[in-house]
Design a protein around this motif. Sequence first.
Motif, mmCIF file in Angstrom:
data_model
loop_
_atom_site.group_PDB
_atom_site.id
_atom_site.type_symbol
_atom_site.label_atom_id
_atom_site.label_comp_id
_atom_site.label_asym_id
_atom_site.label_seq_id
_atom_site.Cartn_x
_atom_site.Cartn_y
_atom_site.Cartn_z
ATOM 1 N N THR A 26 -9.263 74.561 -3.650
ATOM 2 C CA THR A 26 -8.874 75.593 -4.616
ATOM 3 C C THR A 26 -7.800 75.150 -5.597
ATOM 4 O O THR A 26 -7.394 75.924 -6.452
ATOM 5 N N GLY A 27 -7.303 73.915 -5.453
ATOM 6 C CA GLY A 27 -6.291 73.412 -6.372
ATOM 7 C C GLY A 27 -4.880 73.369 -5.821
ATOM 8 O O GLY A 27 -3.985 72.810 -6.451
ATOM 9 N N ASN A 28 -4.649 73.922 -4.641
ATOM 10 C CA ASN A 28 -3.295 73.921 -4.083
ATOM 11 C C ASN A 28 -2.774 72.516 -3.792
ATOM 12 O O ASN A 28 -1.597 72.231 -3.986
ATOM 13 N N SER A 29 -3.634 71.634 -3.341
ATOM 14 C CA SER A 29 -3.196 70.260 -3.047
ATOM 15 C C SER A 29 -2.780 69.531 -4.317
ATOM 16 O O SER A 29 -1.883 68.684 -4.290
ATOM 17 N N GLU A 30 -3.397 69.852 -5.429
ATOM 18 C CA GLU A 30 -3.007 69.235 -6.697
ATOM 19 C C GLU A 30 -1.605 69.687 -7.110
ATOM 20 O O GLU A 30 -0.796 68.880 -7.578
ATOM 21 N N VAL A 31 -1.293 70.962 -6.907
ATOM 22 C CA VAL A 31 0.043 71.479 -7.192
ATOM 23 C C VAL A 31 1.074 70.764 -6.312
ATOM 24 O O VAL A 31 2.145 70.368 -6.775
ATOM 25 N N VAL A 32 0.741 70.572 -5.053
ATOM 26 C CA VAL A 32 1.621 69.863 -4.119
ATOM 27 C C VAL A 32 1.796 68.414 -4.565
ATOM 28 O O VAL A 32 2.903 67.876 -4.538
ATOM 29 N N ALA A 33 0.718 67.767 -5.002
ATOM 30 C CA ALA A 33 0.796 66.382 -5.478
ATOM 31 C C ALA A 33 1.765 66.272 -6.646
ATOM 32 O O ALA A 33 2.576 65.342 -6.713
ATOM 33 N N ASP A 34 1.718 67.219 -7.564
ATOM 34 C CA ASP A 34 2.637 67.219 -8.705
ATOM 35 C C ASP A 34 4.082 67.376 -8.252
ATOM 36 O O ASP A 34 4.983 66.694 -8.752
ATOM 37 N N ALA A 35 4.323 68.268 -7.292
ATOM 38 C CA ALA A 35 5.684 68.487 -6.780
ATOM 39 C C ALA A 35 6.223 67.233 -6.101
ATOM 40 O O ALA A 35 7.393 66.860 -6.283
ATOM 41 N N ILE A 36 5.384 66.563 -5.345
ATOM 42 C CA ILE A 36 5.796 65.324 -4.671
ATOM 43 C C ILE A 36 6.067 64.236 -5.697
ATOM 44 O O ILE A 36 7.066 63.524 -5.617
ATOM 45 N N ALA A 37 5.200 64.102 -6.688
ATOM 46 C CA ALA A 37 5.390 63.085 -7.732
ATOM 47 C C ALA A 37 6.685 63.320 -8.487
ATOM 48 O O ALA A 37 7.401 62.359 -8.821
ATOM 49 N N ASP A 38 7.015 64.579 -8.763
ATOM 50 C CA ASP A 38 8.262 64.887 -9.474
ATOM 51 C C ASP A 38 9.475 64.369 -8.718
ATOM 52 O O ASP A 38 10.394 63.804 -9.310
ATOM 53 N N VAL A 39 9.477 64.543 -7.402
ATOM 54 C CA VAL A 39 10.599 64.077 -6.585
ATOM 55 C C VAL A 39 10.612 62.553 -6.505
ATOM 56 O O VAL A 39 11.642 61.909 -6.691
ATOM 57 N N LEU A 40 9.461 61.955 -6.239
ATOM 58 C CA LEU A 40 9.402 60.500 -6.044
ATOM 59 C C LEU A 40 9.638 59.718 -7.329
ATOM 60 O O LEU A 40 10.059 58.563 -7.284
ATOM 61 N N ALA A 41 9.387 60.333 -8.480
ATOM 62 C CA ALA A 41 9.555 59.639 -9.768
ATOM 63 C C ALA A 41 11.001 59.215 -10.017
ATOM 64 O O ALA A 41 11.243 58.298 -10.812
ATOM 65 N N ALA A 42 11.949 59.809 -9.324
ATOM 66 C CA ALA A 42 13.355 59.436 -9.503
ATOM 67 C C ALA A 42 13.613 57.994 -9.062
ATOM 68 O O ALA A 42 14.479 57.321 -9.640
ATOM 69 N N GLU A 43 12.861 57.517 -8.064
ATOM 70 C CA GLU A 43 13.113 56.172 -7.536
ATOM 71 C C GLU A 43 11.866 55.293 -7.448
ATOM 72 O O GLU A 43 11.970 54.122 -7.099
#
Length: 153
Positions: free
Chosen positions: A11-28
């Motif tokens: 339904t798209g929820n995993s894609e939203v989670v992927a974006d949230a994880i990428a936002d955090v990991l992009a710092a390092e």
Amino acid sequence: MSVVILYGTETGNSEVVADAIADVLAAEHDPSIYDMSEFAVEDLDPADFLVVICSTYGEGELPTGAEPFAEELADADPDLTGLRFAVFGLGDTVYEETFNRGGEIIADLLGSRGATQVGEHARHDYSSEITPAKLAGEWARGISGLIDPVSVS
């Protein structure tokens, strides 16, 4: 080290989670996000760190978006020795026996081919008050330090 984030969703929820994880990991790190249905198993690279986000569908099955990747992984049976990965699963404890089974299925497929799971296997519960993206952000902060392998001198 590059981080490959694969999500399998219905339904798209995993894609939203992927974006949230990428936002955090992009710092390092240098994250890239892919839908599992569009990612080839032959592109898995032990030099990358793999983050898998997978929901559970039906009676404990993989979501439609994860099925092609799982089938290719089973059919190709690659040697994934050296590949390190972490898993964030989505499910609902209303379905006690199959809660978060989708993430477990992908983790089992990767592990049985030599890949090594690191960190806590996160299991979001839709019956909880915390949103999947909020839990994912907290979890990503926890795994960020596990991404780069410790060099031994």
